[in-house]
Design a protein around this motif. Structure first.
Motif, short mmCIF file in Angstrom:
data_model
loop_
_atom_site.label_atom_id
_atom_site.label_comp_id
_atom_site.label_asym_id
_atom_site.label_seq_id
_atom_site.Cartn_x
_atom_site.Cartn_y
_atom_site.Cartn_z
N ALA A 20 0.83 -1.20 0.00
CA ALA A 20 0.00 0.00 0.00
C ALA A 20 0.86 1.25 0.00
CB ALA A 20 -0.93 -0.01 1.21
N GLU A 21 1.94 1.23 0.77
CA GLU A 21 2.85 2.37 0.81
C GLU A 21 3.50 2.60 -0.55
OE1 GLU A 21 4.34 2.29 5.47
OE2 GLU A 21 5.29 0.96 4.00
N GLN A 22 3.86 1.53 -1.21
CA GLN A 22 4.47 1.65 -2.54
C GLN A 22 3.48 2.21 -3.56
OE1 GLN A 22 5.80 -2.40 -3.11
NE2 GLN A 22 7.79 -2.02 -2.13
N ALA A 23 2.20 2.03 -3.30
CA ALA A 23 1.16 2.59 -4.18
C ALA A 23 0.80 4.02 -3.81
CB ALA A 23 -0.08 1.70 -4.13
N GLY A 24 1.47 4.56 -2.79
CA GLY A 24 1.26 5.96 -2.44
C GLY A 24 0.29 6.21 -1.31
N HIS A 25 -0.12 5.16 -0.60
CA HIS A 25 -1.06 5.35 0.51
C HIS A 25 -0.29 5.59 1.81
CE1 HIS A 25 -4.39 4.09 -2.05
NE2 HIS A 25 -3.66 3.06 -2.42
N ALA A 26 -0.52 6.71 2.44
CA ALA A 26 0.16 7.04 3.69
C ALA A 26 -0.69 8.01 4.51
CB ALA A 26 1.54 7.63 3.41
N PRO A 27 -1.06 7.66 5.73
CA PRO A 27 -0.83 6.34 6.31
C PRO A 27 -1.75 5.30 5.68
CG PRO A 27 -2.22 7.64 7.76
CD PRO A 27 -1.79 8.56 6.65
N VAL A 28 -1.37 4.05 5.79
CA VAL A 28 -2.16 2.96 5.23
C VAL A 28 -3.40 2.75 6.12
CG1 VAL A 28 -2.18 0.51 4.65
CG2 VAL A 28 -0.12 1.88 4.25
N ARG A 29 -4.56 2.73 5.48
CA ARG A 29 -5.82 2.62 6.23
C ARG A 29 -6.16 1.14 6.43
NH1 ARG A 29 -8.71 5.82 1.62
NH2 ARG A 29 -7.27 4.37 0.58
N VAL A 30 -6.19 0.71 7.69
CA VAL A 30 -6.41 -0.69 8.05
C VAL A 30 -7.68 -0.81 8.88
CG1 VAL A 30 -5.46 -2.69 9.26
CG2 VAL A 30 -3.91 -1.10 8.07
N VAL A 31 -8.51 -1.80 8.55
CA VAL A 31 -9.70 -2.10 9.34
C VAL A 31 -9.60 -3.54 9.81
CG1 VAL A 31 -12.21 -2.41 9.31
CG2 VAL A 31 -11.18 -0.40 8.21
N ASP A 32 -9.66 -3.73 11.13
CA ASP A 32 -9.62 -5.06 11.73
C ASP A 32 -11.05 -5.47 12.05
OD1 ASP A 32 -8.86 -7.39 12.94
OD2 ASP A 32 -7.71 -6.46 14.56
N LEU A 33 -11.54 -6.49 11.36
CA LEU A 33 -12.91 -6.95 11.51
C LEU A 33 -13.02 -7.98 12.63
CD1 LEU A 33 -13.60 -7.44 7.70
CD2 LEU A 33 -14.42 -5.53 9.10
#
Length: 337
Positions: free
Chosen positions: A151-164
């Motif tokens: 995700a970081e390599q794709a330009g997402h910062a911070p990486v959005r994480v959802v723990d289900l």
């Protein structure tokens, strides 16, 4: 609850000190090679046949059509039942029969709303400490970090994480402590009493985590691209197989980068070992009971691979992988290209 004695603290410390070495074992796959091969072959044959039956339902399942979902769930449940019916000859026939007898869908005390808060806090604290010393959270974190890096390599910062189905957020807190500002994580569950425990623990640990009530079986409130990575850890055994397949597929369609589902693996060796350890470490009936019940409810690697194969309406750009983590964990992971 009684205050632990000095000898109990010493026993706990001795067990915790030995868990790192114990974690090097691969207990989850301690099955005879011919039986493991038979399980793999059986699951592959079942997958090939049931894909033909579930595929026509896929688009309607993805659109949340109730009739299609009911039909799909019934088919996946039947597929899992057939996959568990491994047929072998000779001496392995007894092992195969024992393997079939292991699965049982019992009720865990932690799922009972009437379970006392004091016992709930104690049980979850013990589980957190056990996972930390066993290295479970570190192993899961390393697996999830591969998706975070993508995700970081794709330009997402911070990486959005959802723990289900995160419960009290034990792993979410550990992951935030591991990755820090690299991720913005939300721990979700349907039970607010768990989330409130998580909020308290997060504050105490200084972990910046959001907690939200969320039904893991319905992600329609997340638009495509809202979330980079979906997680579900140590909760898959609470869901029937059709629901796991649907949840996995829906999460994969909505995430930008990937999905990681992780749980323990059902097996006689992990069951006996875990119950003995929890008897010595936990020394409370709820912890021993729920360890026994949850391990009998869990999936095997072959079953999880079958569930991934039947996941409905997964786009071609998504690759699905399964694997094992020592000492007895399995995962189902989607990577989105």
């Amino acid at each position: 609850m009684k205050k632990p004695s000095v000898s109990a603290h010493r026993l706990d410390a001795a067990i915790e000190a030995g868990l790192a070495r114990f974690a090097m074992l691969q207990l989850g796959r301690l099955v005879p090679t011919p039986l493991a091969r038979a399980r793999t072959v059986t699951a592959a044959k079942v997958a090939s046949r049931f894909v033909e039956e579930t595929t026509p339902l896929a688009e309607r399942v993805a659109a949340h059509n109730p009739r299609a979902i009911a039909d799909f769930d019934a088919l996946v449940a039947e597929a899992i039942r057939e996959a568990r019916d491994v047929s072998t000859d000779g001496p392995l026939a007894l092992l195969a029969a024992l393997d079939r007898r292991l699965y049982e869908n019992g009720d865990e005390l932690l799922d009972d709303p009437a379970f006392s808060m004091a016992e709930r806090v104690h049980t979850l604290d013990k589980l957190d400490r056990f996972n930390a010393h066993l290295g479970s959270y570190a192993k899961w974190g390393a697996l999830v970090e591969t998706l975070v890096v993508s995700a970081e390599q794709a330009g997402h910062a911070p990486v959005r994480v959802v723990d289900l189905a995160a419960g009290h957020g034990g792993f979410a807190i550990a992951l935030k402590q591991r990755l820090g500002r690299r991720i913005a994580i939300t721990a979700t569950d349907t039970a607010d009493e768990y989330l409130e425990l998580g909020r308290s623990r997060a504050r105490a640990s200084g972990a910046d985590i959001a907690f939200a009530v969320q039904d893991a079986t319905n992600l329609t409130n997340f638009a495509e691209g809202d979330v980079d990575v979906f997680l579900c850890t140590q909760s898959l055994h609470h869901f029937p197989p059709g629901m796991v397949a649907r949840l996995f597929a829906e999460a994969a369609r909505r995430a930008t980068t990937g999905v990681s589902f992780i749980d323990g693996e059902r097996g006689w060796v992990p069951l006996v070992t875990a119950v003995l350890l929890m008897t010595a470490y936990g020394r409370t009936w709820p912890l021993i009971h729920d360890t026994y019940v949850s391990l009998r409810r869990m999936y095997t690697l072959e079953e999880l691979r079958l569930i991934g194969a039947l996941a409905p309406a997964v786009p071609d750009r998504i690759s699905i992988a399964t694997g094992t983590l020592r000492p007895g964990f399995i995962y189902l992971q989607a990577t989105i290209s």
